[in-house]
Structures are given as C-alpha cells and as structure tokens.
Design an enzyme around this catalytic site. Structure first.
Site, PDB file in Angstrom:
ATOM      1  N   GLU A  87       5.540 -15.258  -6.044  1.00 39.62           N
ATOM      2  CA  GLU A  87       6.607 -15.039  -5.075  1.00 39.62           C
ATOM      3  C   GLU A  87       6.445 -15.926  -3.855  1.00 39.62           C
ATOM      4  O   GLU A  87       5.338 -16.325  -3.476  1.00 39.62           O
ATOM      5  CB  GLU A  87       6.654 -13.583  -4.684  1.00 39.62           C
ATOM      6  N   CYS A 100       6.782 -19.383   3.009  1.00 36.77           N
ATOM      7  CA  CYS A 100       5.461 -18.786   2.792  1.00 36.77           C
ATOM      8  C   CYS A 100       5.194 -18.823   1.293  1.00 36.77           C
ATOM      9  O   CYS A 100       5.929 -18.215   0.513  1.00 36.77           O
ATOM     10  CB  CYS A 100       5.469 -17.350   3.321  1.00 36.77           C
ATOM     11  N   CYS A 107      -4.548 -11.390  -6.598  1.00 34.63           N
ATOM     12  CA  CYS A 107      -5.658 -11.679  -5.687  1.00 34.63           C
ATOM     13  C   CYS A 107      -6.769 -10.668  -5.970  1.00 34.63           C
ATOM     14  O   CYS A 107      -6.500  -9.530  -6.331  1.00 34.63           O
ATOM     15  CB  CYS A 107      -5.191 -11.543  -4.241  1.00 34.63           C
ATOM     16  N   CYS A 111      -7.868  -6.219  -0.260  1.00 34.40           N
ATOM     17  CA  CYS A 111      -7.492  -5.679   1.056  1.00 34.40           C
ATOM     18  C   CYS A 111      -6.642  -4.417   0.868  1.00 34.40           C
ATOM     19  O   CYS A 111      -5.707  -4.405   0.060  1.00 34.40           O
ATOM     20  CB  CYS A 111      -6.726  -6.728   1.859  1.00 34.40           C
ATOM     21  N   CYS A 114      -2.641  -4.377   1.036  1.00 31.27           N
ATOM     22  CA  CYS A 114      -1.934  -5.492   0.412  1.00 31.27           C
ATOM     23  C   CYS A 114      -1.551  -5.213  -1.030  1.00 31.27           C
ATOM     24  O   CYS A 114      -2.406  -4.855  -1.853  1.00 31.27           O
ATOM     25  CB  CYS A 114      -2.822  -6.736   0.485  1.00 31.27           C
ATOM     26  N   CYS A 328       3.608  -9.739   1.173  1.00 26.92           N
ATOM     27  CA  CYS A 328       3.130 -10.414  -0.027  1.00 26.92           C
ATOM     28  C   CYS A 328       2.859  -9.411  -1.141  1.00 26.92           C
ATOM     29  O   CYS A 328       2.366  -8.332  -0.930  1.00 26.92           O
ATOM     30  CB  CYS A 328       1.896 -11.260   0.275  1.00 26.92           C
TER      31      CYS A 328
HETATM   32  S1  SF4 Z   1      -4.211  -9.867   2.202  1.00 24.81           S
HETATM   33 FE1  SF4 Z   1      -3.760  -9.652   0.018  1.00 24.81          FE
HETATM   34  S2  SF4 Z   1      -3.447 -11.729  -0.719  1.00 24.81           S
HETATM   35 FE2  SF4 Z   1      -4.490 -11.870   1.261  1.00 24.81          FE
HETATM   36  S3  SF4 Z   1      -6.687 -11.931   0.748  1.00 24.81           S
HETATM   37 FE3  SF4 Z   1      -6.194  -9.778   1.118  1.00 24.81          FE
HETATM   38  S4  SF4 Z   1      -5.712  -8.963  -0.932  1.00 24.81           S
HETATM   39 FE4  SF4 Z   1      -5.602 -11.199  -1.059  1.00 24.81          FE
END
Ligand code: SF4
Length: 346
Positions: A87, A100, A107, A111, A114, A328
């Site tokens: 995306e 972006c 990922c 986090c 996220c 995201c």
């Molecule tokens: S914010 Fe999301 S995309 Fe960015 S490093 Fe952390 S888990 Fe990965």
C-alpha cells in the site's frame, strides 16, 4: 525479461552490452522509464522492436484506490507480480504532491500500534517495486510527485541495500531526479544501519519512531527497544547529526493513557535538549485490533508546551485520511477482493 524499474543506469548499460546493444540504448531506456515515466514499452518509439520485446515497464497493478472525502488523501493498493499487495498513500498539499511508500510486504518489528506487523514480514520489496509505487501514483495526479516518505509498511533499514539503491535511482539526474532533501526515511531505530546510513552521503531527512521517552514505555510499544534502548538510540542520533549535519525528526504517536503523560514529556525534553531535532506529535490512528486511541487534544498541547519551553522544535501533525484507513497496513489488512471494487489499470 528486463524490468527496467529494477536497474540503475550503469547496470542497465552493462546488461544491454552483454546482449550486444550499445550503451546509448541503456540511456534511452532509462530515460523512457525513470525520466519520462512511460507505462508501456510500446511508447518507446526510438527503441528497436527486438529490444522492446526484451523489456517490461510495469511491475505492479493498481488493485484498489480509496480517496478521502476529508482531505483528498488517496490510499492505493498495488498487487505485485507474485500476488502480494503493498500500500501507498498519496497526499496532495498546497505545495505539491507527496507519497508515502512501503519498503516491505508486512513487517516483523512488532510495534504494538501498527497494523502492518499483524501478519509478520512476507518479504522485502525491491528498489524497482519502491520506484513503481512512485511512478504508478504519478499517473494519477497532474503535478509530479515531489516529496517521498519511506514510512509505509516495513522497516526501510531492514531492507538496506534495496532502499539505498532506490534512493540513488530516484535521485539520478538522468532519471526522476528527485532531490534527496525531499525524501524522508523513517526507521524504528536500527542503530547499526543508522550509523551506516550516516556515511552514505545521502542528504535525506531521517525520521525516528520514538513513541516513548523511557525504556519501559518504549519497550511496551516497540519490541526493538529491548535490543536498542533509548540511551543508545540517542547516542546514534548524536552521531548521525554530527556526521551529516542534518536535522533529525522524531516521530511520537500520541496514545491516550500510554505515552502521553507529562512525565514522558519531561523525560523527552531532557533527552532532546540542545540536539538538532524536530519532534512530530501525531495523534495515533485508532487501529481496531490494537485497542489504542488518540490522546485528547488538550494533552497533546500540554505535551508540546513542555518540549517547547526548552526550545525543542515541535509540531502536531494532523491525521491524514482517517476516513480511508490511511495508517500503514490498514488497507492491506482489510483488503478482500469480494468486498472492494477492483480497479484494473491498463
Ligand atoms: S511502525 Fe509498523 S511498519 Fe514501522 S517498524 Fe513498526 S511494525 Fe514495522
């Protein structure tokens, strides 16, 4: 098949030389794809048909497109050649178009706030797939995209080689020629790669996702903090600034009742006082799975004023495209072909 988006100019010339073509054909192909942004090989009228048949331009198709009714932010979902989705968010400001882009499919950084990390990491994107997001999005706007932010799905510095390749190609004077000063790379704080990046002579803006001023708070949100704690991260910031003379941005998602207390602001102030930094306070997008909600406005303003009392440059960034899941990972995770309109590109 040669996917031209994947090639820097020198490698493209060398590849063509191996196939018996002169170097100027590499210049021509590079110009068509990276400078003129053609969508198909048929448009390359000065390239012999036999060579045209060896190359391809597109490496993704637009699967869905959502346009925010609030602020014209567009959320694009691209399908890659192997079937994965990535995306991209396209933002239209008074001063130009900004994009972006994602650097990985998913990922693995984990986090807590996220959506990109929910299914883990599928794979790294190639430089050509990062360029593809910019070039494809460019066909949707009248004014050329002039700001790129590497802040979509993925941790850019975990995909170091391809990200640096992307940066050098998009900056190339015979290609898209985007100034590195118009590029922001956002990392969760991978210290060894940050130190390496400092030596690359790439005058971009480095943004670090901080989101907590104490190890306790930051580790609860970002597992990477257990490996690279706040104190070491701040030392790496100092090194980066010393080496590049570039101001570093610190991103701080404001999450109600988690990291928005005045104590965190005071700790942050102590960490940053005297550094060449800029702090972005961002009311977190409410991600259904995470259970996090944005801090009340009065708490964000108080947090900001604590930092500003010590001269720390701080802004509150507005949440873009909140009506279209523009944080995201949110579109990819909500994607279901039977539920959304499929937009086929030609
Ligand atoms: S914010 Fe999301 S995309 Fe960015 S490093 Fe952390 S888990 Fe990965």
């Amino acid at each position: 098949m040669i996917t031209i988006r994947e090639y820097d100019l020198e490698t493209l010339k060398a590849t063509l030389k191996d196939l018996g073509y002169p170097a100027f054909r590499g210049d021509q192909l590079f110009n068509w794809v990276h400078h003129r942004g053609v969508a198909t090989r048929d448009e390359m009228k000065n390239i012999p048909l036999a060579l045209r048949e060896l190359v391809q331009v597109k490496n993704m198709t637009l699967a869905t497109r959502q346009v925010s009714e609030e602020d014209r932010t567009q959320k694009l979902l691209f399908q890659l050649e192997d079937g994965h989705f990535v995306e991209t968010v396209l933002m239209q400001y008074r001063y130009g178009n900004s994009i972006c882009i994602s650097t990985q499919v998913g990922c693995r950084m984990g986090c807590a706030f996220c959506a990109s990390t929910i299914d883990g990491l599928k794979r790294n994107l190639t430089a050509g797939e990062m360029l593809g997001q910019v070039y494809e999005a460019n066909t949707l706007v009248t004014e050329k995209i002039n700001h790129v932010v590497l802040m979509g799905s993925g941790e850019p510095l975990e995909n170091y080689e391809e990200v640096v390749k992307f940066l050098r190609i998009i900056n190339h004077e015979k290609g898209y020629h985007l100034s590195l000063r118009n590029i922001t790379l956002s990392t969760c704080g991978l210290i060894p790669q940050m130190l390496r990046l400092a030596g690359e002579d790439l005058p971009l803006t480095l943004a670090i996702s901080l989101h907590g001023a104490s190890d306790e708070v930051r580790s609860s949100l970002m597992p990477i903090n257990r490996k690279y704690p706040v104190k070491e991260l701040m030392e790496a910031v100092d090194y980066y600034i010393l080496k590049t003379h570039r101001r570093v941005t610190l991103e701080y998602a404001m999450i109600r009742g988690v990291n928005d207390a005045p104590e965190q602001a005071h700790l942050l102030r102590n960490l940053l006082e005297g550094k060449l930094v800029h702090v972005n306070l961002i009311p977190v997008n409410a991600v259904a799975e995470s259970g996090f909600f944005p801090s009340p406005e009065k708490d964000i303003i108080k947090f900001k004023s604590i930092l500003e009392k010590k001269g720390i440059n701080t802004t509150i960034r507005r949440e873009l495209g909140s009506d279209i899941n523009a944080a995201c990972g949110q579109l990819r995770n909500s994607y279901h072909p039977t539920k959304v309109e499929i937009v086929q590109r030609h």
